[in-house]
Design an enzyme around this catalytic site. Sequence first.
Site, PDB file in Angstrom:
ATOM      1  N   GLY A 277      66.800  -9.661 -17.715  1.00 36.85           N
ATOM      2  CA  GLY A 277      67.042  -9.345 -16.309  1.00 36.85           C
ATOM      3  C   GLY A 277      67.018  -7.845 -16.070  1.00 36.85           C
ATOM      4  O   GLY A 277      66.360  -7.362 -15.159  1.00 36.85           O
ATOM      5  N   GLU A 280      70.893  -1.683 -19.528  1.00 39.31           N
ATOM      6  CA  GLU A 280      71.854  -0.656 -19.116  1.00 39.31           C
ATOM      7  C   GLU A 280      71.659   0.692 -19.786  1.00 39.31           C
ATOM      8  O   GLU A 280      72.609   1.466 -19.874  1.00 39.31           O
ATOM      9  CB  GLU A 280      73.267  -1.159 -19.418  1.00 39.31           C
ATOM     10  CG  GLU A 280      73.641  -1.224 -20.912  1.00 39.31           C
ATOM     11  CD  GLU A 280      73.490  -2.591 -21.554  1.00 39.31           C
ATOM     12  OE1 GLU A 280      72.694  -3.408 -21.043  1.00 39.31           O
ATOM     13  OE2 GLU A 280      74.164  -2.850 -22.570  1.00 39.31           O
ATOM     14  N   GLU A 314      74.843  -3.961 -14.819  1.00 38.55           N
ATOM     15  CA  GLU A 314      74.307  -2.856 -15.624  1.00 38.55           C
ATOM     16  C   GLU A 314      75.101  -1.578 -15.375  1.00 38.55           C
ATOM     17  O   GLU A 314      75.344  -0.802 -16.291  1.00 38.55           O
ATOM     18  CB  GLU A 314      72.819  -2.627 -15.332  1.00 38.55           C
ATOM     19  CG  GLU A 314      71.929  -3.869 -15.486  1.00 38.55           C
ATOM     20  CD  GLU A 314      72.103  -4.619 -16.793  1.00 38.55           C
ATOM     21  OE1 GLU A 314      72.468  -3.998 -17.814  1.00 38.55           O
ATOM     22  OE2 GLU A 314      71.879  -5.852 -16.797  1.00 38.55           O
ATOM     23  N   HIS A 317      78.310  -1.589 -17.341  1.00 37.88           N
ATOM     24  CA  HIS A 317      78.099  -1.314 -18.762  1.00 37.88           C
ATOM     25  C   HIS A 317      78.290   0.171 -19.096  1.00 37.88           C
ATOM     26  O   HIS A 317      78.504   0.508 -20.261  1.00 37.88           O
ATOM     27  CB  HIS A 317      76.676  -1.703 -19.176  1.00 37.88           C
ATOM     28  CG  HIS A 317      76.551  -3.102 -19.714  1.00 37.88           C
ATOM     29  ND1 HIS A 317      77.431  -3.635 -20.621  1.00 37.88           N
ATOM     30  CD2 HIS A 317      75.618  -4.067 -19.490  1.00 37.88           C
ATOM     31  CE1 HIS A 317      77.046  -4.864 -20.922  1.00 37.88           C
ATOM     32  NE2 HIS A 317      75.952  -5.159 -20.256  1.00 37.88           N
TER      33      HIS A 317
END
Length: 881
Positions: A277, A280, A314, A317
């Site tokens: 998808g 990060e 993300e 992260h």
Amino acid sequence: MDIAHDPITADDIPSPAQPPLIKREDYTPYAWRVPETALDFALGLDQTQVTATLKLERNPAGEASDEIRLNGDGLTADRVAVDGANITDWRMDGPDLVIPLSGKAHTVEIATTINPRTNTALMGLYASNGMLCTQCEAEGFRRITFFPDRPDVLSTYRVRMSGPKDQFPILLCNGNNTESGEGEDGTHWAEWHDPWPKPSYLFALVAGDLVANSASFTTASGREVECNIWVRAEDLQRTGHALESLHRSMKWDEEVFGREYDLDLYNVVAVSDFNMGAMENKGLNVFNTKYVLADPDTATDADFDAIEGVIGHEYFHNWSGNRITCRDWFQLSLKEGFTVLRDQLFSQDMRGEAVKRIEDVRILRAAQFPEDAGPLAHPIRPDSYREISNFYTATVYNKGAEVIRMMRSMTGAERFRAGTDLYFDRHDGEAATCEDFVQAIEAGADLDLEQFRLWYQQAGTPKVSVSQQVDGDILRLTLTQTVPATPGQPDKQPMPIPLRVAVHSRTTDSLGAEQLIVLDQATQVFELPLAGPDPVVSINRGYTAPVIVERSLDNADLVFLAAHDDDPFARYEAMQELAVGHLVAAASAELDGAALAEGQSALVDAMRSVVTDVALDDSMRGELMLLPSETYLFEAMASGDRKADPGAINTAREALRTAIGQALATELNALHVRAQKVDFDDPDGRGARKIKTQALAYIAMSDRAKAAAMAAHQFDHADNMTDRQGALMVLCGLDCPERGERLTAFYDRYKTNDLVVDKWFTLQALSSHPDVIAQAKQLAEHPDFTISNPNRVRSLYMAFAGNPSAFHAESGEGYRMIADVILALDPINPQTAARFVSALGRWRRIEPKRAALMKAELERISNAKNLSRDTFEQVSRSLEG
Ligand SMILES: [Zn+2]
């Protein structure tokens, strides 16, 4: 030099039959530290030259050795130098480079040449649509240069990149852009510095013809951060939602977790060829276009939600993953489970807790429960793997999030925050373990997690059976837990299971107060106060624990909970229980040639109250109207005393949908008419769009011609993708002239938009049309179909594998199609190929005839020559069980 950038084949690995098993218990620290890394890239699509300069120091915690081993994958060293002098006594050991090295500190320089264009595995540095980009997690960096490619080796990176300016006008890397300039012959260069030490899997580089949607964000302490969403020029107008979602994420993480961003720049780049998808990478996230681009004409409400969730994920992260990373890949859930929980809480805060919670539980049940019940079952912290790419699973991610959510449920949000604060304080800048996280929560949130650690060790979805007994004004609730045996784990111990419960009274219609109980023994009795006569227990409210609750409630009790419970999740759950109970019984009855099971009329009544309840929010109504998925029903049927029969389940579910469509024809029609009148921008617009398609789908079960006309009308007058896609989805399942006409119209309108063409493939592959298999075969021949783009492959084949009536066709044709695609894809993109195996891997839970067909396809794959490590591992585990 031409580097073999074909994906890993059996030739690359020591034993062709059995890639090595890597075990968690074998962890040892790396012998060297790499405090500084400098990388120089001379960029080209067909040839990129990489020079890596590593400053090395002995790691006192590592084993003494007179050489250094650097990971590679398909690389050859053009040149190796130690402390400025070229050397020749280096050697290759399999894919790795080994250099003799004694003493305490050295500088090692290595030159390699790679070919991004032939890199179809999309790991390392690769070409996508004329641009260059990277994907390094988990082990892609070793396809760029030789390096200790493991998450516990942290280094600060200085990167210089140069290349033709017309081809790569934009040059991006992690951290901050420190300098750039013009070179000779139309080239230019840029230098980047990332001050935060990071493991190699967080490295990223992007070079291409991109434009940005930019807006700055001011952090809580007053730092100005320039945020950019980089895309191709024609996509720029569809980046607004991603940028807003990023700003919302940054603000939310400051407010809810006290985490502030730490660089002057935050770049997001959308790439159309991407296995996952999004990623990060520090300061330079690389995203699948699917999770960036949206406007109401091309993206559904669900797409908007997914973008907000993934942008948040993300971003979060940056602390849970980047500032504190994982010691080794067995700890993947440390960053993923925690970050999934963080993105779930973020989305709950943005758009309402109840519906988001239901969505998350639905995903858990559809994706993770079958995994936990099948041959690929593993704990959220696995003990061993052959190919780490195979452990990016719903178990590590979604069950991992549920496990941490249970800690939060037991402490409350405030104490949990004290625990996460301590975790961030203690381990900032480190590569940590799941155990470190648990210890920080124990100390910071003041919670004993001694026994709770079993959730990290034991695979399998626990079952909790419930029985009750009234004694005066007390209800005695007896709870018994069992954790099923899973591969390699025959015996399990009881785990702490936090459950929010309340005892209602059906006759007096009074709702009891909620309390939290923790079941931590095999069997336990809890005493709860009664709210009145005819007690009805509402249990696992809000879905506090990722378990299966087994109980036999009267339909009348379930109808009561579905209509009256004050916990929205419990209402949803009661509807699901009613439906699962009825559908599994109906499927069994059909197989036994018995009369139709009871319960249909109770379900129709409950559905009527859902459809007509004026106090109910439409978004919630849309959830309550959804019947359990067939995959979930297979699990429910297979956990009884017979195997799942996909044919019988499908028949039972379709019969129930028909009964609801017929009995509620008037109400459903009225619902659709009401929803059609709500404008797109109305605050109730989202809910209206959701129920519109739900209503149409039921109407189509009882009156096909009418539904076809209504869907065509909805399609023709839609001013947004949610309505248009919903109408087309209903038409796809019908055999009517409107179907082909609207499919053509949809394609013609959007044929230049890859993401919408993906939808066009998916809608057809997911349909319940009787000819779906033939249609899917035709789609594979469509000029727009390509096996080299993961989004396109998933849009057709992942959808097909998730369509039970197609995949489980009695002829076995569905199984054959998926096996064929695995074999065709494996040499091109093994990571994506391996993801299809789990669908076939469920054969043991399925009735014998289909099971034999599924197993035969797995055997056919396993007999293929040169299978990738990814696919080999999944297929062999699926066959071993
Ligand atoms: Zn993640």
